[in-house]
Design a protein around this motif. Structure first.
Motif, PDB file in Angstrom:
ATOM      1  N   LEU A  16       2.240 -24.530 -18.380  1.00  0.00           N
ATOM      2  CA  LEU A  16       2.156 -25.869 -18.979  1.00  0.00           C
ATOM      3  C   LEU A  16       3.652 -26.157 -19.756  1.00  0.00           C
ATOM      4  O   LEU A  16       4.372 -27.179 -20.014  1.00  0.00           O
ATOM      5  N   LEU A  87       1.032 -29.800 -14.096  1.00  0.00           N
ATOM      6  CA  LEU A  87      -0.042 -30.423 -15.655  1.00  0.00           C
ATOM      7  C   LEU A  87      -1.581 -29.839 -14.348  1.00  0.00           C
ATOM      8  O   LEU A  87      -2.806 -29.738 -14.990  1.00  0.00           O
ATOM      9  N   ARG A  91      -4.344 -27.549 -15.691  1.00  0.00           N
ATOM     10  CA  ARG A  91      -5.350 -28.130 -15.642  1.00  0.00           C
ATOM     11  C   ARG A  91      -6.782 -26.793 -14.916  1.00  0.00           C
ATOM     12  O   ARG A  91      -7.779 -26.875 -15.179  1.00  0.00           O
ATOM     13  N   ILE A 109      -5.232 -30.251 -22.802  1.00  0.00           N
ATOM     14  CA  ILE A 109      -4.694 -29.930 -21.521  1.00  0.00           C
ATOM     15  C   ILE A 109      -5.637 -31.245 -20.436  1.00  0.00           C
ATOM     16  O   ILE A 109      -4.243 -32.124 -19.851  1.00  0.00           O
ATOM     17  N   LEU A 144      -0.308 -27.701 -27.500  1.00  0.00           N
ATOM     18  CA  LEU A 144      -1.021 -26.890 -26.900  1.00  0.00           C
ATOM     19  C   LEU A 144      -0.730 -25.575 -27.761  1.00  0.00           C
ATOM     20  O   LEU A 144      -1.204 -24.745 -27.184  1.00  0.00           O
TER      21      LEU A 144
END
Length: 174
Positions: A16, A87, A91, A109, A144
């Motif tokens: 991330l 990503l 995830r 996410i 996040l």
């Protein structure tokens, strides 16, 4: 805490952070090219040099133009450090530990992942103006970070998430 859970949290946070950093690089470089005289063709090469993946880029694209560099850094599924790949990996790690992370974190996410996946279907629009996509990715990164800080219990899982995020910053800074 199981080592599997610690590993997934650590790598989720690193991926991330990496995606957010790439979005910042692309956005800042795009803004710089707006002020350059001429086409600014040489302005995109430093991003690839900084990534350390020059050989892979040259093998796949060759030219250091805006379209090639933005596509490589943002959407290239064969480049494990592209925003889309990071990503996806974040995830997948989050999916494995959904019971450990807050529901809101999983949702954010997922939203950011699908946003980038949808943008990958129209890469020319993103190349013309990557600002909006980069803003969305950065905003997702900020959200996040806030969720991790405010909604996660500050236990071992939180420390592994923080460790992953900060080690990624150290790695990219060096």
């Amino acid at each position: 805490m199981l080592s599997r859970v610690a590993n997934a949290i650590y790598w989720m946070s690193r991926y991330l952070e990496r995606a957010g950093n790439l979005a910042r690089f692309v956005e800042v470089n795009w803004h710089l090219t707006l002020d350059l005289p001429g086409s600014g063709a040489d302005a995109w090469r430093p991003l690839i040099l900084a990534s350390g993946d020059q050989a892979l880029f040259e093998e796949r694209y060759g030219d250091y133009d805006a379209a090639s560099v933005i596509t490589f850094l943002s959407f290239d599924p064969g480049y494990q450090n592209s925003i889309a790949s990071c990503l996806w990996a974040a995830r997948e790690n989050a999916r494995a530990i959904r019971e450990v992370i807050p529901y809101e974190m999983w949702e954010q996410i997922n939203v950011t992942f699908h946003l980038v996946r949808e943008a990958a279907t129209r890469p020319l629009a993103v190349v013309e103006n990557p600002f909006e996509l980069c803003q969305e990715i950065k905003q997702g990164d900020f959200i996040l970070g806030g969720i991790a800080h405010d909604a996660m219990v500050h236990d071992e899982a939180w420390h592994f998430a923080r460790l992953g995020r900060l080690l990624e910053r150290c790695d990219k800074t060096s």
